[in-house]
Design a protein around this motif. Sequence first.
Motif, PDB file in Angstrom:
ATOM      1  N   TYR A   1       0.847  -1.180   0.000  1.00 18.09           N
ATOM      2  CA  TYR A   1       0.000   0.000   0.000  1.00 18.09           C
ATOM      3  C   TYR A   1       0.888   1.237   0.000  1.00 18.09           C
ATOM      4  O   TYR A   1       2.041   1.189   0.417  1.00 18.09           O
ATOM      5  CB  TYR A   1      -0.877   0.059   1.270  1.00 18.09           C
ATOM      6  CG  TYR A   1      -1.904  -1.032   1.399  1.00 18.09           C
ATOM      7  CD1 TYR A   1      -1.557  -2.279   1.926  1.00 18.09           C
ATOM      8  CD2 TYR A   1      -3.230  -0.819   1.029  1.00 18.09           C
ATOM      9  CE1 TYR A   1      -2.504  -3.281   2.060  1.00 18.09           C
ATOM     10  CE2 TYR A   1      -4.180  -1.815   1.163  1.00 18.09           C
ATOM     11  CZ  TYR A   1      -3.814  -3.040   1.682  1.00 18.09           C
ATOM     12  OH  TYR A   1      -4.753  -4.034   1.809  1.00 18.09           O
TER      13      TYR A   1
ATOM     14  N   GLN B   1       0.707   5.272   1.461  1.00 19.39           N
ATOM     15  CA  GLN B   1      -0.044   6.196   2.301  1.00 19.39           C
ATOM     16  C   GLN B   1       0.562   7.587   2.187  1.00 19.39           C
ATOM     17  O   GLN B   1       1.680   7.817   2.660  1.00 19.39           O
ATOM     18  CB  GLN B   1      -0.063   5.735   3.761  1.00 19.39           C
ATOM     19  CG  GLN B   1      -0.958   6.578   4.649  1.00 19.39           C
ATOM     20  CD  GLN B   1      -1.055   6.036   6.068  1.00 19.39           C
ATOM     21  OE1 GLN B   1      -0.265   5.209   6.497  1.00 19.39           O
ATOM     22  NE2 GLN B   1      -2.058   6.500   6.806  1.00 19.39           N
TER      23      GLN B   1
ATOM     24  N   GLY C   1      -1.926  12.499   5.473  1.00 23.67           N
ATOM     25  CA  GLY C   1      -3.320  12.847   5.712  1.00 23.67           C
ATOM     26  C   GLY C   1      -4.335  11.966   5.003  1.00 23.67           C
ATOM     27  O   GLY C   1      -5.531  12.258   5.004  1.00 23.67           O
ATOM     28  N   GLN C   2      -3.860  10.884   4.415  1.00 25.44           N
ATOM     29  CA  GLN C   2      -4.758   9.988   3.679  1.00 25.44           C
ATOM     30  C   GLN C   2      -4.705   8.574   4.260  1.00 25.44           C
ATOM     31  O   GLN C   2      -3.784   8.225   4.998  1.00 25.44           O
ATOM     32  CB  GLN C   2      -4.350   9.920   2.205  1.00 25.44           C
ATOM     33  CG  GLN C   2      -4.352  11.260   1.496  1.00 25.44           C
ATOM     34  CD  GLN C   2      -5.736  11.849   1.398  1.00 25.44           C
ATOM     35  OE1 GLN C   2      -6.702  11.150   1.055  1.00 25.44           O
ATOM     36  NE2 GLN C   2      -5.866  13.122   1.703  1.00 25.44           N
ATOM     37  N   GLY C   3      -5.686   7.768   3.901  1.00 32.74           N
ATOM     38  CA  GLY C   3      -5.634   6.367   4.256  1.00 32.74           C
ATOM     39  C   GLY C   3      -4.748   5.608   3.288  1.00 32.74           C
ATOM     40  O   GLY C   3      -4.431   6.094   2.200  1.00 32.74           O
ATOM     41  N   PRO C   4      -4.313   4.416   3.678  1.00 33.54           N
ATOM     42  CA  PRO C   4      -3.504   3.607   2.759  1.00 33.54           C
ATOM     43  C   PRO C   4      -4.260   3.310   1.475  1.00 33.54           C
ATOM     44  O   PRO C   4      -5.463   3.066   1.490  1.00 33.54           O
ATOM     45  CB  PRO C   4      -3.256   2.327   3.562  1.00 33.54           C
ATOM     46  CG  PRO C   4      -3.408   2.738   4.986  1.00 33.54           C
ATOM     47  CD  PRO C   4      -4.479   3.777   4.985  1.00 33.54           C
TER      48      PRO C   4
ATOM     49  N   PHE D   1      -4.262   0.822  -1.876  1.00 33.85           N
ATOM     50  CA  PHE D   1      -3.791  -0.469  -2.357  1.00 33.85           C
ATOM     51  C   PHE D   1      -2.973  -0.339  -3.634  1.00 33.85           C
ATOM     52  O   PHE D   1      -3.359   0.389  -4.556  1.00 33.85           O
ATOM     53  CB  PHE D   1      -4.998  -1.371  -2.609  1.00 33.85           C
ATOM     54  CG  PHE D   1      -4.689  -2.643  -3.338  1.00 33.85           C
ATOM     55  CD1 PHE D   1      -5.051  -2.799  -4.667  1.00 33.85           C
ATOM     56  CD2 PHE D   1      -4.020  -3.676  -2.702  1.00 33.85           C
ATOM     57  CE1 PHE D   1      -4.773  -3.971  -5.347  1.00 33.85           C
ATOM     58  CE2 PHE D   1      -3.738  -4.842  -3.376  1.00 33.85           C
ATOM     59  CZ  PHE D   1      -4.110  -4.990  -4.711  1.00 33.85           C
TER      60      PHE D   1
ATOM     61  N   PHE E   1       0.069  -5.363   9.341  1.00 32.33           N
ATOM     62  CA  PHE E   1       0.875  -4.358   8.673  1.00 32.33           C
ATOM     63  C   PHE E   1       2.267  -4.217   9.283  1.00 32.33           C
ATOM     64  O   PHE E   1       2.444  -4.340  10.501  1.00 32.33           O
ATOM     65  CB  PHE E   1       0.175  -3.002   8.724  1.00 32.33           C
ATOM     66  CG  PHE E   1      -0.945  -2.882   7.741  1.00 32.33           C
ATOM     67  CD1 PHE E   1      -2.182  -3.450   7.999  1.00 32.33           C
ATOM     68  CD2 PHE E   1      -0.759  -2.227   6.540  1.00 32.33           C
ATOM     69  CE1 PHE E   1      -3.212  -3.357   7.077  1.00 32.33           C
ATOM     70  CE2 PHE E   1      -1.783  -2.123   5.611  1.00 32.33           C
ATOM     71  CZ  PHE E   1      -3.013  -2.696   5.885  1.00 32.33           C
ATOM     72  N   GLY E   2       3.223  -3.895   8.421  1.00 34.03           N
ATOM     73  CA  GLY E   2       4.548  -3.516   8.866  1.00 34.03           C
ATOM     74  C   GLY E   2       4.600  -2.047   9.222  1.00 34.03           C
ATOM     75  O   GLY E   2       3.624  -1.314   9.032  1.00 34.03           O
ATOM     76  N   PRO E   3       5.760  -1.571   9.717  1.00 36.26           N
ATOM     77  CA  PRO E   3       5.891  -0.175  10.146  1.00 36.26           C
ATOM     78  C   PRO E   3       6.004   0.813   8.993  1.00 36.26           C
ATOM     79  O   PRO E   3       5.867   2.015   9.203  1.00 36.26           O
ATOM     80  CB  PRO E   3       7.174  -0.186  10.977  1.00 36.26           C
ATOM     81  CG  PRO E   3       7.962  -1.313  10.410  1.00 36.26           C
ATOM     82  CD  PRO E   3       6.975  -2.353   9.996  1.00 36.26           C
TER      83      PRO E   3
END
Lengths: 114, 118
Positions: free
Chosen positions: B35, B37, B40-43, B45, B109-111
């Motif tokens: 993903y 990101q 200020g937005q969501g992830p 795909f 999810f990873g960091p």
Amino acid sequence: GNSVTQMEGPVTLSEEAFLTINCTYTATGYPSLFWYVQYPGEGLQLLLKATKADDKGSNKGFEATYRKETTSFHLEKGSVQVSDSAVYFCALANSGGGADGLTFGKGTHLIIQP
Amino acid sequence: GAGVSQTPSNKVTEKGKYVELRCDPISGHTALYWYRQSLGQGPEFLIYFQGTGAADDSGLPNDRFFAVRPEGSVSTLKIQRTERGDSAVYLCASSLSLLASGGVNEQFFGPGTRLTVL
């Protein structure tokens, strides 16, 4: 296509207040629904999930009920704490046996003041 | 057990350069996702692997982006001729097969890798 709409933030509350973060979705079929949380400086973590209509997901005092009739999955908590300050993301996954990528909302930044 | 790991955690590059971002999924997870990101937005795909093959790459924005998972475990996201607009946090996630997870697509999810293109 799929989409998720959640209330914009930031949302600022005092400790022990009641929390609602609204989330509505558009999807074909019967998606699974999720709330993810991102604490400051950390990665995304799954908070709760629901896989079918009328299911209630719950974790750490948070709850959300899958409402098919209103296509909603609102996040609630009865008494918030300062440690709940984070960004919350509503997301959906397609149903029907697929393991597609998740569709996320834009996120709601929650700030809890002592 | 270990979670999803991503390297590097931060990457600064210059416009036009090539970058590779690595993801190490949770052991035993057959599905792997990338993903992006933006602030200020969501992830958003990008691509999904089931085993070694890309099952869905419909989210890749253009042909400068490519990802591989040659042995069905570690994956590399490759970005050619980087542009300033590619600056974002790139997230990797993994999950069990739907059969193993009881039909629920729960992703871990990873960091993330923060990519900055100057």
